[in-house]
Design an enzyme around this catalytic site. Sequence first.
Site, PDB file in Angstrom:
ATOM      1  N   TYR A 132       0.847  -1.201   0.000  1.00 43.38           N
ATOM      2  CA  TYR A 132       0.000   0.000   0.000  1.00 43.38           C
ATOM      3  C   TYR A 132       0.884   1.254   0.000  1.00 43.38           C
ATOM      4  CZ  TYR A 132      -3.247   3.658   1.178  1.00 43.38           C
ATOM      5  OH  TYR A 132      -3.964   4.838   1.145  1.00 43.38           O
ATOM      6  N   LYS A 181       1.381   4.163  -3.020  1.00 42.50           N
ATOM      7  CA  LYS A 181       1.140   5.598  -2.860  1.00 42.50           C
ATOM      8  C   LYS A 181       2.411   6.402  -3.174  1.00 42.50           C
ATOM      9  CE  LYS A 181      -3.203   5.538  -2.196  1.00 42.50           C
ATOM     10  NZ  LYS A 181      -4.100   6.265  -3.118  1.00 42.50           N
TER      11      LYS A 181
HETATM   12  C1  8X3 Z   1      -4.453   6.427   4.290  1.00 47.07           C
HETATM   13  C2  8X3 Z   1      -3.657   6.830   5.468  1.00 47.07           C
HETATM   14  O1  8X3 Z   1      -1.902   6.167   7.186  1.00 47.07           O
HETATM   15  O2  8X3 Z   1      -3.715   4.596   6.806  1.00 47.07           O
HETATM   16  O3  8X3 Z   1      -3.735   6.465   3.112  1.00 47.07           O
HETATM   17  O4  8X3 Z   1      -1.968   4.852   5.195  1.00 47.07           O
HETATM   18  S1  8X3 Z   1      -2.787   5.546   6.168  1.00 47.07           S
END
Ligand code: 8X3
Length: 251
Positions: A152, A156
């Site tokens: 994830y 990003k």
């Molecule tokens: C969402 C915030 O900190 O859960 O992208 O990755 S976090």
Amino acid sequence: MTNTRFALITGASSGIGEACAVELAKKGKNLILLARRAEKLESLKSTLVKEYGVEVLVHVVDLVNIYEIESFFKGIADRDVDVLINNAGLALSKTPFEDYKWEDFDQMINVNIKAFTRVAQLAIPHLKKTKGHIVNISSIAGIEAYEGGSVYCASKAFVKMISKALRIDLIGTGVRVTDIAPGNVETEFSMVRFKGDREVADSIYKGYAPLSAKDIADTIVFALSRPENVNIEYLLIMPTAQASATRTHKV
Ligand code: 8X3
């Protein structure tokens, strides 16, 4: 923002995407909304048309299927799109890298990287024609890795770097590119990540005031409404009580 032009929003049926649809409709912006959930899209459409009198086109698209994205863009070839909010993305689970289910990695890579990239690529001819604006939704996770966040966070970071690269590749076209990086925003994000475990999902937002999806949408509307010579390139937005991806002050 003129009335014959449309803002295209992915992941529009909830969270930040839905909030952007609402805030842009309030400004009189016509919308093309993409998501997987037809009922949610239809209900959002009828609210926005009734409340704000804007034109709203909804398309049910499963972004995991690149052919569906391509066929969607063929269908809107004659529309003037001057805003893309490339918002669709998800986290699935928070697990040590070696234990992660491959299906979760695969889904995140498909949506957060592959679909994100194809949508941006196919939107660019529209945006060049209209001297439009791409808003990519990255995350604090794009600049800070955290335990269990591997793919994830990496996805990003991809959004962050593609945004920078697009600024360079689109220089001279008049197209603006903005990367909005939210911290903790109370949406369905955590229910999706924790696969319906309400207790764990709610615990992410307890003990402090998290951001709302509207907080992010308001900032996006601000970035979109700057004069043509102003490109807000990157904004990291966190709750006041959050100082890093892993440090939130809770009471
Ligand atoms: C969402 C915030 O900190 O859960 O992208 O990755 S976090």
